[in-house]
Design a protein around this motif. Structure first.
Motif, PDB file in Angstrom:
ATOM      1  N   TYR A 157       0.797   0.693 -10.237  1.00  0.00           N
ATOM      2  CA  TYR A 157      -0.559   0.177 -10.092  1.00  0.00           C
ATOM      3  C   TYR A 157      -0.606  -1.338  -9.874  1.00  0.00           C
ATOM      4  O   TYR A 157      -1.525  -1.845  -9.241  1.00  0.00           O
ATOM      5  N   THR A 158       0.388  -2.070 -10.383  1.00  0.00           N
ATOM      6  CA  THR A 158       0.389  -3.520 -10.146  1.00  0.00           C
ATOM      7  C   THR A 158       0.727  -3.840  -8.687  1.00  0.00           C
ATOM      8  O   THR A 158       0.064  -4.670  -8.057  1.00  0.00           O
ATOM      9  N   LYS A 159       1.747  -3.182  -8.139  1.00  0.00           N
ATOM     10  CA  LYS A 159       2.070  -3.391  -6.729  1.00  0.00           C
ATOM     11  C   LYS A 159       0.932  -2.908  -5.838  1.00  0.00           C
ATOM     12  O   LYS A 159       0.621  -3.526  -4.812  1.00  0.00           O
ATOM     13  N   PHE A 160       0.321  -1.798  -6.217  1.00  0.00           N
ATOM     14  CA  PHE A 160      -0.816  -1.280  -5.457  1.00  0.00           C
ATOM     15  C   PHE A 160      -1.946  -2.303  -5.422  1.00  0.00           C
ATOM     16  O   PHE A 160      -2.578  -2.530  -4.377  1.00  0.00           O
ATOM     17  N   LEU A 161      -2.200  -2.942  -6.552  1.00  0.00           N
ATOM     18  CA  LEU A 161      -3.252  -3.957  -6.619  1.00  0.00           C
ATOM     19  C   LEU A 161      -2.941  -5.144  -5.708  1.00  0.00           C
ATOM     20  O   LEU A 161      -3.820  -5.620  -4.971  1.00  0.00           O
ATOM     21  N   PHE A 162      -1.705  -5.629  -5.739  1.00  0.00           N
ATOM     22  CA  PHE A 162      -1.343  -6.784  -4.924  1.00  0.00           C
ATOM     23  C   PHE A 162      -1.504  -6.491  -3.433  1.00  0.00           C
ATOM     24  O   PHE A 162      -1.970  -7.337  -2.664  1.00  0.00           O
ATOM     25  N   VAL A 163      -1.127  -5.287  -3.013  1.00  0.00           N
ATOM     26  CA  VAL A 163      -1.280  -4.921  -1.603  1.00  0.00           C
ATOM     27  C   VAL A 163      -2.751  -4.844  -1.227  1.00  0.00           C
ATOM     28  O   VAL A 163      -3.157  -5.307  -0.152  1.00  0.00           O
ATOM     29  N   GLN A 164      -3.581  -4.295  -2.111  1.00  0.00           N
ATOM     30  CA  GLN A 164      -5.011  -4.167  -1.812  1.00  0.00           C
ATOM     31  C   GLN A 164      -5.709  -5.535  -1.824  1.00  0.00           C
ATOM     32  O   GLN A 164      -6.677  -5.735  -1.089  1.00  0.00           O
ATOM     33  N   ILE A 165      -5.225  -6.459  -2.637  1.00  0.00           N
ATOM     34  CA  ILE A 165      -5.785  -7.822  -2.613  1.00  0.00           C
ATOM     35  C   ILE A 165      -5.555  -8.451  -1.245  1.00  0.00           C
ATOM     36  O   ILE A 165      -6.469  -9.036  -0.655  1.00  0.00           O
ATOM     37  N   GLU A 166      -4.350  -8.329  -0.725  1.00  0.00           N
ATOM     38  CA  GLU A 166      -4.057  -8.888   0.601  1.00  0.00           C
ATOM     39  C   GLU A 166      -4.903  -8.222   1.678  1.00  0.00           C
ATOM     40  O   GLU A 166      -5.443  -8.893   2.569  1.00  0.00           O
ATOM     41  N   SER A 167      -5.036  -6.901   1.603  1.00  0.00           N
ATOM     42  CA  SER A 167      -5.815  -6.182   2.610  1.00  0.00           C
ATOM     43  C   SER A 167      -7.284  -6.574   2.563  1.00  0.00           C
ATOM     44  O   SER A 167      -7.913  -6.822   3.602  1.00  0.00           O
ATOM     45  N   ALA A 168      -7.863  -6.642   1.353  1.00  0.00           N
ATOM     46  CA  ALA A 168      -9.275  -7.019   1.221  1.00  0.00           C
ATOM     47  C   ALA A 168      -9.507  -8.457   1.662  1.00  0.00           C
ATOM     48  O   ALA A 168     -10.525  -8.779   2.284  1.00  0.00           O
ATOM     49  N   GLN A 204     -12.881  -3.908  -5.325  1.00  0.00           N
ATOM     50  CA  GLN A 204     -13.151  -2.885  -6.326  1.00  0.00           C
ATOM     51  C   GLN A 204     -13.151  -1.487  -5.712  1.00  0.00           C
ATOM     52  O   GLN A 204     -12.644  -0.523  -6.310  1.00  0.00           O
ATOM     53  N   GLU A 205     -13.699  -1.367  -4.527  1.00  0.00           N
ATOM     54  CA  GLU A 205     -13.705  -0.074  -3.845  1.00  0.00           C
ATOM     55  C   GLU A 205     -12.295   0.398  -3.521  1.00  0.00           C
ATOM     56  O   GLU A 205     -12.002   1.598  -3.573  1.00  0.00           O
ATOM     57  N   ARG A 206     -11.420  -0.537  -3.219  1.00  0.00           N
ATOM     58  CA  ARG A 206     -10.054  -0.174  -2.850  1.00  0.00           C
ATOM     59  C   ARG A 206      -9.199   0.228  -4.053  1.00  0.00           C
ATOM     60  O   ARG A 206      -8.323   1.086  -3.925  1.00  0.00           O
ATOM     61  N   VAL A 207      -9.412  -0.405  -5.213  1.00  0.00           N
ATOM     62  CA  VAL A 207      -8.527  -0.174  -6.360  1.00  0.00           C
ATOM     63  C   VAL A 207      -9.114   0.792  -7.380  1.00  0.00           C
ATOM     64  O   VAL A 207      -8.488   1.048  -8.412  1.00  0.00           O
ATOM     65  N   VAL A 209      -9.328   3.888  -7.228  1.00  0.00           N
ATOM     66  CA  VAL A 209      -8.486   5.076  -7.310  1.00  0.00           C
ATOM     67  C   VAL A 209      -7.361   4.891  -8.320  1.00  0.00           C
ATOM     68  O   VAL A 209      -6.800   5.868  -8.833  1.00  0.00           O
ATOM     69  N   ALA A 210      -7.017   3.641  -8.638  1.00  0.00           N
ATOM     70  CA  ALA A 210      -5.938   3.352  -9.588  1.00  0.00           C
ATOM     71  C   ALA A 210      -6.458   3.061 -10.990  1.00  0.00           C
ATOM     72  O   ALA A 210      -5.688   2.614 -11.843  1.00  0.00           O
ATOM     73  N   GLY A 211      -7.748   3.284 -11.243  1.00  0.00           N
ATOM     74  CA  GLY A 211      -8.300   3.052 -12.573  1.00  0.00           C
ATOM     75  C   GLY A 211      -8.370   1.601 -12.962  1.00  0.00           C
ATOM     76  O   GLY A 211      -8.317   1.262 -14.144  1.00  0.00           O
ATOM     77  N   ILE A 212      -8.509   0.711 -11.976  1.00  0.00           N
ATOM     78  CA  ILE A 212      -8.538  -0.729 -12.209  1.00  0.00           C
ATOM     79  C   ILE A 212      -9.947  -1.248 -12.003  1.00  0.00           C
ATOM     80  O   ILE A 212     -10.635  -0.847 -11.063  1.00  0.00           O
ATOM     81  N   SER A 213     -10.377  -2.136 -12.875  1.00  0.00           N
ATOM     82  CA  SER A 213     -11.689  -2.768 -12.778  1.00  0.00           C
ATOM     83  C   SER A 213     -11.504  -4.246 -12.453  1.00  0.00           C
ATOM     84  O   SER A 213     -10.716  -4.932 -13.106  1.00  0.00           O
TER      85      SER A 213
END
Length: 304
Positions: A157-168, A204-207, A209-213
């Motif tokens: 979930y941490t790597k997933f968050l970092f990738v979604q930050i770059e994409s957003a 927020q919409e992107r993450v 799915v990973a239970g992250i706020s």
């Protein structure tokens, strides 16, 4: 325990997990049980020392096995820490109660932090709405709100968050121009609150799915790329000068119009078209000039 999610084609794409409460008990009660088993084992050892081979071995073995069974079920949780309980890989709930806890030894646990985290993204080079290359970065404050989704619905979930930050960040950076004076539209530099809010919603919409706020998301760096910085700076300066000149001219025209109207209403002087044109020219020079003007006293008339 799980929610079905459909992709764009309508088929089932992912079975989302959902956090539930685990059935665990306080470890302090089981600590008393552990002390009792220690006493039983000690009694068995005393009987062995007294050569009572009928009851001593049984008490010692029972106490030792019970002690191992109870001791293997202890774990503890700190504030803002949770433990996902699994039974042979099957999710059985999440324990969020702090302190000494106990679960059945055949249940495994995976700890996860629910504290607030802070991460600053790397500087990304993005083309804005006008196609100009810019450098942009942001700071994100986030936390895990659904431990089941964070652990089981994404690989990391941490790597997933970092990738979604770059994409957003790339999406928002390409959606607005860096700066715009003429059109008066939303820009990255002049409307930081609007951009930050939309970036927060996009991330927020992107993450989710990973239970992250996402608690907060703000731009920390915004600048033109180095290869175009000088030329874009000159363009900004030119646009600023043009905009300032436009305001000066509009104000000067308004002041000249008011002056002519007051002179006419109060009958201070009667001006024909030629004198009116000369006065307008002189007033516009005085009001629009960048340097102080020097008055010239005309002792004659305009027609000499």
């Amino acid at each position: 325990m799980a929610n079905e999610v459909q992709n764009l084609s309508g088929s089932k794409a992912l079975s989302l997990s959902q956090e539930s409460i685990a059935r665990t008990i306080s470890g302090y009660g089981m600590l008393l049980v552990l002390l009792v088993t220690l006493a039983i084992m000690a009694a068995g050892l005393l009987l062995l020392m007294e050569r009572d081979f009928a009851s001593g071995p049984a008490l010692t073995a029972a106490g030792a096995l019970t002690m191992l069974f109870v001791a293997s079920g202890f774990y503890f949780l700190q504030p803002n820490q949770a433990a996902a309980i699994l039974l042979f890989g099957d999710y059985r709930g999440t324990d969020r109660i702090t302190g000494l806890r106990w679960r059945w030894p055949w249940l495994t646990r995976t700890k996860i932090s629910t504290r607030v985290h802070n991460v600053t993204s790397e500087r990304l080079k993005v083309n804005d709405l006008r196609g100009n290359p810019i450098e942009i970065a942001c700071n994100v404050v986030w936390r895990v709100t659904d431990t089941a989704q964070a652990l089981f619905d994404v690989d990391d979930y941490t790597k997933f968050l970092f990738v979604q930050i770059e994409s957003a960040l790339r999406t928002i950076g390409a959606k607005y121009p860096y700066d715009d004076i003429e059109h008066q539209e939303t820009t990255l530099r002049s409307h930081a609150d609007v951009v930050n809010l939309e970036l927060n919603e996009e991330l927020q919409e992107r993450v989710s799915v990973a239970g992250i706020s996402i608690d907060e998301c703000r731009l920390t760096h915004l600048a033109y790329a180095s290869e175009v910085a000088q030329s874009m700076l000159r363009r900004q300066q030119a646009e600023a000068v043009i905009a300032a000149r436009q305001k000066i001219v509009i104000g000067a025209v308004s002041m000249v119009e008011s002056a002519l109207q007051l002179l006419s209403e109060k009958n201070v002087v009667e001006l024909d078209d030629e004198r009116r044109a000369a006065m307008v020219s002189n007033l516009m020079v005085v009001l629009c000039s960048e340097s102080d003007t020097q008055p010239i006293v005309n002792a004659g008339t305009l027609y000499q």
